[in-house]
Design a protein around this motif. Sequence first.
Motif, PDB file in Angstrom:
ATOM      1  N   THR A  19     -43.771  34.381   6.833  1.00 29.89           N
ATOM      2  CA  THR A  19     -44.250  33.327   5.935  1.00 29.89           C
ATOM      3  C   THR A  19     -44.312  33.832   4.507  1.00 29.89           C
ATOM      4  N   LEU A  20     -44.764  35.068   4.337  1.00 27.27           N
ATOM      5  CA  LEU A  20     -44.797  35.662   2.999  1.00 27.27           C
ATOM      6  C   LEU A  20     -43.389  35.789   2.432  1.00 27.27           C
ATOM      7  N   ILE A  22     -40.831  33.815   2.949  1.00 27.02           N
ATOM      8  CA  ILE A  22     -40.374  32.506   2.459  1.00 27.02           C
ATOM      9  C   ILE A  22     -41.115  32.128   1.189  1.00 27.02           C
ATOM     10  N   LEU A  23     -42.399  32.447   1.128  1.00 29.32           N
ATOM     11  CA  LEU A  23     -43.165  32.201  -0.095  1.00 29.32           C
ATOM     12  C   LEU A  23     -42.514  32.937  -1.272  1.00 29.32           C
ATOM     13  N   ARG A  26     -39.220  31.508  -2.533  1.00 32.46           N
ATOM     14  CA  ARG A  26     -39.343  30.262  -3.279  1.00 32.46           C
ATOM     15  C   ARG A  26     -39.929  30.450  -4.677  1.00 32.46           C
TER      16      ARG A  26
END
Lengths: 72, 72
Positions: A19-20, A22-23, A26
């Motif tokens: 998740t980090l 993908i953060l 972006r």
Amino acid sequence: MSEVFFQIEGMHCDGCARTLQILLEREPGVKRASVSFDQACARVVYDPAMVERSELAAAVERPGYRVIGSAD
Amino acid sequence: MSEVFFQIEGMHCDGCARTLQILLEREPGVKRASVSFDQACARVVYDPAMVERSELAAAVERPGYRVIGSAD
């Protein structure tokens, strides 16, 4: 392009790392990011004209992780 | 503004939830998001003129979590 490695404290599982990642991907100016739970680190390839290293560290820390070291 | 609740499978810790929450908050059209590891769910307040519910579900699933239910 520039590259930075962050040593990160506080990730508890692979889900955190994915998740980090993908953060980070972006964030404006980030070309590539990869985050490893096992290695407790992130590698980010970014355009230094668009984003500063300190902003990338802030993006890592926003969810509660801690950047405890960085290297080119 | 519209509101949606997602039931989510695959979060393993609070770090997952916090990171997913920030990921959702940074989606265009999202006004507020809160994600709970304990409840295995997310609540998202969003502008339906800017983002569709399916796009929000895709944002949840991109790091590997699964949306197994949703409700208004």
